[in-house]
Write a protein that holds these residues in place. Structure first.
Motif, mmCIF file in Angstrom:
data_model
loop_
_atom_site.group_PDB
_atom_site.id
_atom_site.type_symbol
_atom_site.label_atom_id
_atom_site.label_comp_id
_atom_site.label_asym_id
_atom_site.label_seq_id
_atom_site.Cartn_x
_atom_site.Cartn_y
_atom_site.Cartn_z
ATOM 1 N N LYS A 181 -31.648 -6.757 12.419
ATOM 2 C CA LYS A 181 -32.682 -5.656 12.125
ATOM 3 C C LYS A 181 -32.712 -5.347 14.250
ATOM 4 O O LYS A 181 -33.473 -3.961 13.949
ATOM 5 C CB LYS A 181 -33.955 -5.420 11.127
ATOM 6 N N THR A 182 -32.949 -6.036 14.267
ATOM 7 C CA THR A 182 -33.536 -5.528 15.718
ATOM 8 C C THR A 182 -32.091 -5.786 17.069
ATOM 9 O O THR A 182 -30.915 -6.050 16.753
ATOM 10 C CB THR A 182 -34.091 -6.385 16.311
ATOM 11 N N ASP A 183 -32.321 -4.826 17.693
ATOM 12 C CA ASP A 183 -31.112 -3.966 18.853
ATOM 13 C C ASP A 183 -31.306 -4.753 19.697
ATOM 14 O O ASP A 183 -30.966 -4.173 20.786
ATOM 15 C CB ASP A 183 -31.791 -1.954 18.772
ATOM 16 N N ALA A 184 -33.054 -4.654 20.605
ATOM 17 C CA ALA A 184 -32.587 -5.935 21.691
ATOM 18 C C ALA A 184 -34.401 -6.611 21.452
ATOM 19 O O ALA A 184 -35.191 -6.013 20.871
ATOM 20 C CB ALA A 184 -32.739 -4.800 23.084
ATOM 21 N N GLY A 185 -34.459 -7.419 22.576
ATOM 22 C CA GLY A 185 -35.445 -8.000 22.658
ATOM 23 C C GLY A 185 -35.863 -9.587 23.147
ATOM 24 O O GLY A 185 -34.730 -9.937 24.061
ATOM 25 N N LEU A 186 -36.935 -9.869 23.232
ATOM 26 C CA LEU A 186 -36.742 -11.379 23.773
ATOM 27 C C LEU A 186 -36.560 -12.681 22.972
ATOM 28 O O LEU A 186 -37.420 -12.314 21.436
ATOM 29 C CB LEU A 186 -38.479 -11.391 24.568
ATOM 30 N N ALA A 187 -36.139 -13.300 23.618
ATOM 31 C CA ALA A 187 -35.508 -14.783 22.644
ATOM 32 C C ALA A 187 -35.434 -15.838 23.305
ATOM 33 O O ALA A 187 -35.595 -15.994 24.507
ATOM 34 C CB ALA A 187 -34.396 -14.363 22.114
ATOM 35 N N ASN A 188 -35.905 -17.194 22.412
ATOM 36 C CA ASN A 188 -35.736 -18.010 23.813
ATOM 37 C C ASN A 188 -35.080 -19.708 22.610
ATOM 38 O O ASN A 188 -34.359 -19.256 21.826
ATOM 39 C CB ASN A 188 -37.048 -19.205 24.231
ATOM 40 N N TRP A 189 -34.325 -20.473 23.340
ATOM 41 C CA TRP A 189 -33.833 -21.332 23.083
ATOM 42 C C TRP A 189 -34.185 -22.600 22.894
ATOM 43 O O TRP A 189 -33.751 -22.961 24.386
ATOM 44 C CB TRP A 189 -32.033 -21.227 22.403
ATOM 45 N N TYR A 190 -34.772 -23.190 22.742
ATOM 46 C CA TYR A 190 -34.966 -25.193 22.411
ATOM 47 C C TYR A 190 -34.057 -26.292 22.344
ATOM 48 O O TYR A 190 -33.333 -26.002 21.057
ATOM 49 C CB TYR A 190 -35.758 -24.764 22.063
ATOM 50 N N GLN A 191 -33.672 -26.419 23.141
ATOM 51 C CA GLN A 191 -32.566 -27.747 22.387
ATOM 52 C C GLN A 191 -33.104 -28.745 20.992
ATOM 53 O O GLN A 191 -34.024 -29.010 21.273
ATOM 54 C CB GLN A 191 -32.270 -28.508 23.619
ATOM 55 N N ASP A 192 -31.827 -28.539 20.237
ATOM 56 C CA ASP A 192 -32.135 -29.715 19.156
ATOM 57 C C ASP A 192 -31.604 -31.346 20.281
ATOM 58 O O ASP A 192 -32.201 -32.024 19.450
ATOM 59 C CB ASP A 192 -31.297 -29.398 18.078
ATOM 60 N N TYR A 193 -30.460 -31.256 20.784
ATOM 61 C CA TYR A 193 -30.230 -32.190 21.004
ATOM 62 C C TYR A 193 -29.229 -31.539 22.454
ATOM 63 O O TYR A 193 -28.632 -30.348 22.926
ATOM 64 C CB TYR A 193 -28.686 -33.265 20.336
ATOM 65 N N PRO A 194 -29.114 -32.823 23.621
ATOM 66 C CA PRO A 194 -27.794 -32.289 25.064
ATOM 67 C C PRO A 194 -27.213 -32.359 24.674
ATOM 68 O O PRO A 194 -26.294 -33.253 25.383
ATOM 69 C CB PRO A 194 -28.956 -32.974 25.836
ATOM 70 N N ASP A 195 -26.664 -31.472 24.316
ATOM 71 C CA ASP A 195 -24.781 -30.842 24.290
ATOM 72 C C ASP A 195 -25.178 -29.646 24.344
ATOM 73 O O ASP A 195 -25.599 -28.679 24.069
ATOM 74 C CB ASP A 195 -24.210 -31.373 23.071
ATOM 75 N N PRO A 196 -24.220 -28.834 25.095
ATOM 76 C CA PRO A 196 -23.858 -27.373 25.511
ATOM 77 C C PRO A 196 -23.974 -26.693 24.361
ATOM 78 O O PRO A 196 -23.880 -25.776 24.642
ATOM 79 C CB PRO A 196 -23.029 -27.193 26.337
ATOM 80 N N SER A 197 -22.984 -27.254 22.891
ATOM 81 C CA SER A 197 -23.191 -26.408 22.298
ATOM 82 C C SER A 197 -23.795 -25.880 21.074
ATOM 83 O O SER A 197 -23.526 -25.111 20.623
ATOM 84 C CB SER A 197 -21.868 -28.234 21.014
ATOM 85 N N ASP A 198 -24.467 -26.807 21.495
ATOM 86 C CA ASP A 198 -26.509 -26.368 20.565
ATOM 87 C C ASP A 198 -26.562 -25.252 21.361
ATOM 88 O O ASP A 198 -28.280 -24.585 20.849
ATOM 89 C CB ASP A 198 -27.331 -27.520 21.103
#
Length: 553
Positions: free
Chosen positions: A441-458
């Motif tokens: 429901k959001t059109d824009a925003g701040l977000a972050n992603w913390y790795q689950d494991y060190p792989d680029p797929s994550d």
């Protein structure tokens, strides 16, 4: 956590875990870089002793099947063995409960683990192949309500077991007491990653069935530490497990070097800092608070107390690429030039490095050849004019209430206003932010992603695959070519070719401008020079508890 085969997974914004407390990052964990800062004070390792530290709040759980946060994970990692674990670089694997890191068989669809005999839980139950099989089947049982089922859905029969948990998972076979085989639906480079994270820990079946939902409060460990005491809201104590003997002989799987780690729970970060300054504590849980950061960093007295490292975390700004005018690539490119990333880093006390790409610097696949866009408001205005953008077009962008997020939002709001975009900040509670973003429901925003494991797929698969709309793909980015290549990369066994393909995919995503990468956080911890073995690890941040020790003066 990433689901095998690119299946959607639950969206979790790690900022909430960060604020939940913990040493260094709250996840996740997830996770950082090589430790630095603070000169070596000398002193030899001192065996035993009690180290005092703190947590902002209780860990959500100490049950490996239920944990999906970066307070719980390091604690569980200290008490439970996984078959393999990460090496010191965080980019490779070393054996732990298993004798060796298995090689893929059957075209990458099979992995066989030989478990070391003689490892036991503190109640005497053996850590054998059956204990690891039970742990994964418990996760996949819907009655457990595990948040990490997505890790293991590529195991043959796992999805069927989720629907009807009877008779065991077909693709997990106990070949002998200490030999365990996993058969996968498709070749999967990520599978070994999921054998390192705490959810893959063996658990003692008798104790789990005895305590049921309260197993987290009655942990029966088999790792370097055991749970000594947990008074929720007050105190948590890890005690050295004298029965644990380093099975691999490697430093990554060392025996505990302390007798106890004594966590005070619910301590304000400023108070935690003062305790270390005064010598009544040795590690300030939660890192250096923003309000104290400048004073600490500018005081030479504390130079040797500071540890820091860049985390495998991306903070970014997104817009809905499927909604006008943000669907116009020229408008999205204008945002790249409009936002002053250096100013963003400045308002959070410089505790970050500017991000020019999606993958953090310590993540496999990071591409040093990528150069970001410069801050150029005039270039942004020119692109907007070219796109026929109407000056004053409104944009609501969402952020969770948080001091850093508030300051960043104000910078971006002013930047966008300078180029003719009328941005309104929607500053809401963390729970509302999650519900709105997960619902798309959001059109824009701040977000972050913390790795689950060190792989680029994550990062790439989770944030930009169209099958992740809207769960984690907040920008609603959809590129069929990217989807196909993400699918291909997931199952490639040649590591070099696989990373090269991910670099190609990342360049394509960046050229489409679905997000503005802002920065990679730098973790700053406040640690007494009397403490040895503390480092900002790529996966476990500063929380490799078994490696901590007290130095002899």
């Amino acid at each position: 956590m990433g689901a095998s085969g690119g299946a959607p997974r639950d969206s979790i914004d790690r900022r909430g875990f960060l604020k939940a407390g913990g040493l260094g990052l709250a996840g996740v964990m997830l996770f950082g870089a090589s430790g630095c800062g603070g000169g070596n004070q000398g002193g030899r390792a001192k065996g035993g002793g009690t180290l005092k530290t703190s947590l902002d709040s209780d860990p959500p759980t100490l049950d490996p099947a239920l944990a999906y946060d970066f307070v719980s994970w390091p604690l569980i990692h200290a008490m439970f063995l996984t078959p393999i674990t990460y090496d010191a670089s965080g980019k490779g694997f070393v054996p732990w409960a298993a004798k060796a890191v298995p090689k893929p068989e059957n075209g990458g669809r099979r992995y066989v683990f030989d478990i070391r005999p003689g490892i036991k839980f503190v109640d005497g139950e053996p850590t054998d192949a059956a204990a690891f099989k039970y742990a994964i089947e418990r996760i996949m049982d819907p009655k457990t309500k595990s948040p990490v089922t997505g890790f293991y859905t590529n195991i043959v029969g796992a999805k069927a077991y989720q629907k009807r948990p009877r008779g065991g998972i077909k693709g997990i076979k106990v070949l002998s007491r200490y030999r365990l085989q996993f058969d996968l639906e498709k070749p999967d480079q990520v599978f070994l990653q999921t054998m390192c994270v705490p959810s893959a820990s063996a658990v003692p079946r008798k104790a789990v069935e005895k305590y049921g939902a309260d197993f987290a409060g009655h942990v029966v460990a088999n790792g370097p530490f055991k749970l000594g005491e947990w008074k929720r809201g007050a105190r948590l104590v890890l005690e050295k497990n004298d029965d644990y003997k380093n099975p691999s002989g490697r430093p990554e799987t060392t025996e505990a070097r302390l007798d106890e780690i004594d966590f005070s729970i619910g301590v304000d970060p400023h108070v935690a800092l003062l305790r270390v300054e005064q010598g009544s504590s040795q590690v300030a849980g939660g890192g250096i608070p923003s309000s104290d950061f400048a004073a600490v960093m500018n005081n030479p007295k504390w130079k040797d107390y500071i540890k820091h490292g860049t985390l495998n975390v991306l903070e970014y700004f997104y817009v809905n690429t499927q909604k006008e005018p943000w669907s116009d690539p020229r408008v999205r490119r204008a945002l790249q030039y409009a936002i002053d990333k250096k100013r963003v880093v400045q308002v959070i006390n410089g505790r970050a490095t500017v991000a020019d790409q999606i993958l953090p610097p310590n993540m496999p696949g990071y591409d040093p050849s990528i150069k970001g866009y410069p801050y150029d408001p005039e270039k942004a205005r020119s692109l907007l004019r070219e796109a026929g953008f109407k000056k004053g077009t409104p944009l609501d962008f969402w952020t969770a209430k948080d001091p850093d997020g508030d300051r960043i939002s104000q910078v971006i709001q002013q930047n966008l206003s300078d180029v003719g975009i009328d941005a309104t900040i929607r500053n809401v509670s963390f729970s509302e932010y999650l519900s709105q973003t997960k619902a798309g429901k959001t059109d824009a925003g701040l977000a972050n992603w913390y790795q689950d494991y060190p792989d680029p797929s994550d990062f790439l698969d989770i944030l930009f695959n169209s099958d992740q709309i809207p769960a984690n793909n907040y920008s609603r980015y959809s590129n069929p070519k990217v989807d196909r290549e993400l699918e291909r990369a997931q199952y490639m066994l040649d590591r070099r070719k696989r990373l090269a393909l991910y670099q190609k995919i990342q360049r394509q995503i960046l050229s489409d401008d679905p997000i503005v990468p802002l920065y990679y956080p730098v973790e700053y911890d406040f640690v007494s020079p009397k403490v040895g073995g503390f480092r900002v690890h790529p996966v476990w941040t500063g929380s490799l508890y078994a490696q901590w020790y007290l130095k002899r003066s």
